[in-house]
Design a protein around this motif. Structure first.
Motif, PDB file in Angstrom:
ATOM      1  N   TRP A  81      24.693  64.323  31.531  1.00 19.10           N
ATOM      2  CA  TRP A  81      25.621  65.358  31.962  1.00 19.10           C
ATOM      3  C   TRP A  81      25.262  66.684  31.300  1.00 19.10           C
ATOM      4  CZ3 TRP A  81      29.263  67.423  28.360  1.00 19.10           C
ATOM      5  CH2 TRP A  81      29.341  66.743  27.146  1.00 19.10           C
ATOM      6  N   GLU A  82      25.727  67.760  31.911  1.00 19.25           N
ATOM      7  CA  GLU A  82      25.449  69.102  31.420  1.00 19.25           C
ATOM      8  C   GLU A  82      26.728  69.702  30.857  1.00 19.25           C
ATOM      9  OE1 GLU A  82      23.663  71.646  34.315  1.00 19.25           O
ATOM     10  OE2 GLU A  82      23.964  73.442  33.100  1.00 19.25           O
ATOM     11  N   CYS A  83      26.642  70.229  29.651  1.00 18.28           N
ATOM     12  CA  CYS A  83      27.795  70.864  29.015  1.00 18.28           C
ATOM     13  C   CYS A  83      28.200  72.095  29.825  1.00 18.28           C
ATOM     14  CB  CYS A  83      27.450  71.255  27.582  1.00 18.28           C
ATOM     15  SG  CYS A  83      28.759  72.177  26.760  1.00 18.28           S
ATOM     16  N   SER A  84      29.479  72.188  30.116  1.00 17.68           N
ATOM     17  CA  SER A  84      29.969  73.305  30.922  1.00 17.68           C
ATOM     18  C   SER A  84      29.968  74.628  30.154  1.00 17.68           C
ATOM     19  CB  SER A  84      31.376  73.008  31.432  1.00 17.68           C
ATOM     20  OG  SER A  84      32.251  72.801  30.338  1.00 17.68           O
ATOM     21  N   LYS A  85      29.884  74.567  28.836  1.00 18.44           N
ATOM     22  CA  LYS A  85      29.923  75.790  28.025  1.00 18.44           C
ATOM     23  C   LYS A  85      28.523  76.308  27.683  1.00 18.44           C
ATOM     24  CE  LYS A  85      32.016  77.730  23.863  1.00 18.44           C
ATOM     25  NZ  LYS A  85      32.829  77.409  22.673  1.00 18.44           N
ATOM     26  N   CYS A  86      27.672  75.449  27.103  1.00 20.99           N
ATOM     27  CA  CYS A  86      26.353  75.913  26.648  1.00 20.99           C
ATOM     28  C   CYS A  86      25.206  75.403  27.519  1.00 20.99           C
ATOM     29  CB  CYS A  86      26.120  75.526  25.193  1.00 20.99           C
ATOM     30  SG  CYS A  86      25.831  73.763  24.922  1.00 20.99           S
ATOM     31  N   HIS A  87      25.511  74.561  28.507  1.00 13.76           N
ATOM     32  CA  HIS A  87      24.544  74.021  29.475  1.00 13.76           C
ATOM     33  C   HIS A  87      23.495  73.093  28.857  1.00 13.76           C
ATOM     34  CE1 HIS A  87      26.451  76.523  32.424  1.00 13.76           C
ATOM     35  NE2 HIS A  87      26.335  77.559  31.601  1.00 13.76           N
ATOM     36  N   GLU A  88      23.825  72.521  27.710  1.00 14.87           N
ATOM     37  CA  GLU A  88      22.957  71.513  27.086  1.00 14.87           C
ATOM     38  C   GLU A  88      23.010  70.243  27.938  1.00 14.87           C
ATOM     39  OE1 GLU A  88      20.304  70.004  24.394  1.00 14.87           O
ATOM     40  OE2 GLU A  88      21.125  72.033  24.326  1.00 14.87           O
ATOM     41  N   ILE A  89      21.868  69.570  28.123  1.00 13.75           N
ATOM     42  CA  ILE A  89      21.810  68.299  28.852  1.00 13.75           C
ATOM     43  C   ILE A  89      21.989  67.178  27.824  1.00 13.75           C
ATOM     44  CG2 ILE A  89      20.441  66.787  30.340  1.00 13.75           C
ATOM     45  CD1 ILE A  89      21.231  69.512  31.595  1.00 13.75           C
ATOM     46  N   LEU A  90      22.969  66.291  28.087  1.00 17.48           N
ATOM     47  CA  LEU A  90      23.304  65.228  27.141  1.00 17.48           C
ATOM     48  C   LEU A  90      23.218  63.868  27.812  1.00 17.48           C
ATOM     49  CD1 LEU A  90      26.048  67.536  26.362  1.00 17.48           C
ATOM     50  CD2 LEU A  90      24.878  66.561  24.408  1.00 17.48           C
ATOM     51  N   GLU A  91      22.901  62.850  27.009  1.00 11.77           N
ATOM     52  CA  GLU A  91      22.862  61.487  27.527  1.00 11.77           C
ATOM     53  C   GLU A  91      24.281  61.043  27.879  1.00 11.77           C
ATOM     54  OE1 GLU A  91      20.809  58.918  24.814  1.00 11.77           O
ATOM     55  OE2 GLU A  91      19.113  60.298  24.656  1.00 11.77           O
ATOM     56  N   GLY A  92      24.387  60.133  28.842  1.00 12.79           N
ATOM     57  CA  GLY A  92      25.667  59.730  29.403  1.00 12.79           C
ATOM     58  C   GLY A  92      26.674  59.141  28.444  1.00 12.79           C
ATOM     59  N   GLN A  93      26.215  58.493  27.350  1.00 14.23           N
ATOM     60  CA  GLN A  93      27.170  57.843  26.450  1.00 14.23           C
ATOM     61  C   GLN A  93      27.935  58.817  25.566  1.00 14.23           C
ATOM     62  OE1 GLN A  93      23.827  57.556  26.114  1.00 14.23           O
ATOM     63  NE2 GLN A  93      23.223  57.482  23.979  1.00 14.23           N
ATOM     64  N   PHE A  94      27.460  60.070  25.474  1.00 19.12           N
ATOM     65  CA  PHE A  94      28.130  61.033  24.609  1.00 19.12           C
ATOM     66  C   PHE A  94      29.356  61.622  25.290  1.00 19.12           C
ATOM     67  CE2 PHE A  94      23.693  61.086  23.122  1.00 19.12           C
ATOM     68  CZ  PHE A  94      23.928  60.617  21.837  1.00 19.12           C
ATOM     69  N   THR A  95      30.430  61.774  24.520  1.00 16.51           N
ATOM     70  CA  THR A  95      31.684  62.283  25.072  1.00 16.51           C
ATOM     71  C   THR A  95      31.926  63.743  24.739  1.00 16.51           C
ATOM     72  OG1 THR A  95      32.900  61.520  23.129  1.00 16.51           O
ATOM     73  CG2 THR A  95      32.772  60.013  25.029  1.00 16.51           C
ATOM     74  N   GLU A  96      31.074  64.309  23.892  1.00 15.16           N
ATOM     75  CA  GLU A  96      31.156  65.740  23.623  1.00 15.16           C
ATOM     76  C   GLU A  96      29.770  66.271  23.326  1.00 15.16           C
ATOM     77  OE1 GLU A  96      32.331  66.471  19.010  1.00 15.16           O
ATOM     78  OE2 GLU A  96      33.964  65.883  20.333  1.00 15.16           O
ATOM     79  N   CYS A  97      29.614  67.561  23.529  1.00 18.37           N
ATOM     80  CA  CYS A  97      28.321  68.220  23.341  1.00 18.37           C
ATOM     81  C   CYS A  97      27.983  68.294  21.856  1.00 18.37           C
ATOM     82  CB  CYS A  97      28.382  69.619  23.952  1.00 18.37           C
ATOM     83  SG  CYS A  97      26.846  70.556  23.746  1.00 18.37           S
ATOM     84  N   TRP A  98      26.796  67.867  21.495  1.00 23.59           N
ATOM     85  CA  TRP A  98      26.366  67.926  20.104  1.00 23.59           C
ATOM     86  C   TRP A  98      26.143  69.377  19.666  1.00 23.59           C
ATOM     87  CZ3 TRP A  98      21.960  70.363  18.645  1.00 23.59           C
ATOM     88  CH2 TRP A  98      21.015  70.611  19.645  1.00 23.59           C
ATOM     89  N   ASN A  99      25.843  70.240  20.628  1.00 14.97           N
ATOM     90  CA  ASN A  99      25.493  71.618  20.320  1.00 14.97           C
ATOM     91  C   ASN A  99      26.717  72.495  20.057  1.00 14.97           C
ATOM     92  OD1 ASN A  99      23.653  73.800  20.015  1.00 14.97           O
ATOM     93  ND2 ASN A  99      24.037  74.413  22.114  1.00 14.97           N
ATOM     94  N   CYS A 100      27.744  72.379  20.920  1.00 15.14           N
ATOM     95  CA  CYS A 100      28.897  73.283  20.784  1.00 15.14           C
ATOM     96  C   CYS A 100      30.231  72.563  20.637  1.00 15.14           C
ATOM     97  CB  CYS A 100      28.956  74.243  21.964  1.00 15.14           C
ATOM     98  SG  CYS A 100      29.380  73.454  23.538  1.00 15.14           S
ATOM     99  N   GLY A 101      30.248  71.234  20.778  1.00 14.74           N
ATOM    100  CA  GLY A 101      31.468  70.473  20.579  1.00 14.74           C
ATOM    101  C   GLY A 101      32.387  70.384  21.785  1.00 14.74           C
ATOM    102  N   THR A 102      31.970  70.944  22.932  1.00 16.49           N
ATOM    103  CA  THR A 102      32.792  70.886  24.140  1.00 16.49           C
ATOM    104  C   THR A 102      32.882  69.448  24.641  1.00 16.49           C
ATOM    105  OG1 THR A 102      32.141  73.128  24.739  1.00 16.49           O
ATOM    106  CG2 THR A 102      33.023  71.753  26.510  1.00 16.49           C
ATOM    107  N   GLU A 103      34.094  69.022  25.004  1.00 15.76           N
ATOM    108  CA  GLU A 103      34.275  67.662  25.512  1.00 15.76           C
ATOM    109  C   GLU A 103      33.675  67.514  26.902  1.00 15.76           C
ATOM    110  OE1 GLU A 103      38.105  65.898  25.229  1.00 15.76           O
ATOM    111  OE2 GLU A 103      38.379  66.553  23.161  1.00 15.76           O
ATOM    112  N   LYS A 104      33.246  66.300  27.180  1.00 18.42           N
ATOM    113  CA  LYS A 104      32.661  65.969  28.477  1.00 18.42           C
ATOM    114  C   LYS A 104      33.686  66.215  29.581  1.00 18.42           C
ATOM    115  CE  LYS A 104      30.141  62.024  30.366  1.00 18.42           C
ATOM    116  NZ  LYS A 104      29.778  60.636  30.041  1.00 18.42           N
ATOM    117  N   ASP A 105      33.259  66.918  30.606  1.00 17.23           N
ATOM    118  CA  ASP A 105      34.099  67.208  31.769  1.00 17.23           C
ATOM    119  C   ASP A 105      33.503  66.433  32.936  1.00 17.23           C
ATOM    120  OD1 ASP A 105      35.514  68.251  33.872  1.00 17.23           O
ATOM    121  OD2 ASP A 105      34.891  70.323  33.558  1.00 17.23           O
TER     122      ASP A 105
END
Length: 117
Positions: A81-105
C-alpha cells in the motif's frame, strides 16, 4: 497418558502464547522443558527448548491446524500500500507508515497494489 509435542521454540514467550491460544480453544496442553536451559551443553540445544505438548491424542490434528494459523500468518497475501501522506510504498502487513506514522487507509490499497507515481 503420554503427551505429544506440538510446538517448540527457544523463545519462551512464543511457546506460552501458543499454549494460551490452544487453551482458549479448549485444547488441553502443557509446557515442558520450561527450566531445562541449565542443561545446555550437556544435551543438544533443541532438546532444551520449551515445548507445548498436547495431552489428549484426539486433539492433535486440530491443535496442529491452530499452531499453523499462529506461526504462519496470512500477511503474505496482503497487497502493498501507498501512504496517503508521504507516498511511501509499504508491505501489506504494516498498519502504519514507517516513514511518517500515518495509519493505513483502505483507500490507499488498489486492486493491483499501490498507485504508481
Amino acid at each position: 497418558m503420554k503427551s505429544m509435542r506440538i510446538y517448540s521454540s527457544p523463545n519462551f514467550t512464543m511457546v506460552a502464547h501458543v499454549k494460551n491460544i490452544l487453551e482458549s480453544r479448549d485444547i488441553k496442553c502443557v509446557i515442558r522443558n520450561q527450566y531445562t536451559s541449565s542443561a545446555l551443553g550437556e544435551i543438544p540445544i533443541n532438546e532444551c527448548w520449551p515445548e507445548v505438548c498436547i495431552i489428549d491424542p484426539e486433539q492433535i490434528e486440530i491443535a496442529k491446524e491452530i499452531v499453523k494459523e499462529i506461526i504462519e500468518p496470512l500477511t503474505d497475501n496482503l497487497p502493498p500500500w501507498e501512504c496517503s501522506k508521504c507516498h511511501e510504498i509499504l508491505e501489506g502487513q504494516f498498519t502504519e507508515c514507517w516513514n511518517c506514522g500515518t495509519e493505513k487507509d483502505m483507500k490507499s490499497i488498489k486492486a493491483n497494489g499501490p498507485t504508481s507515481s
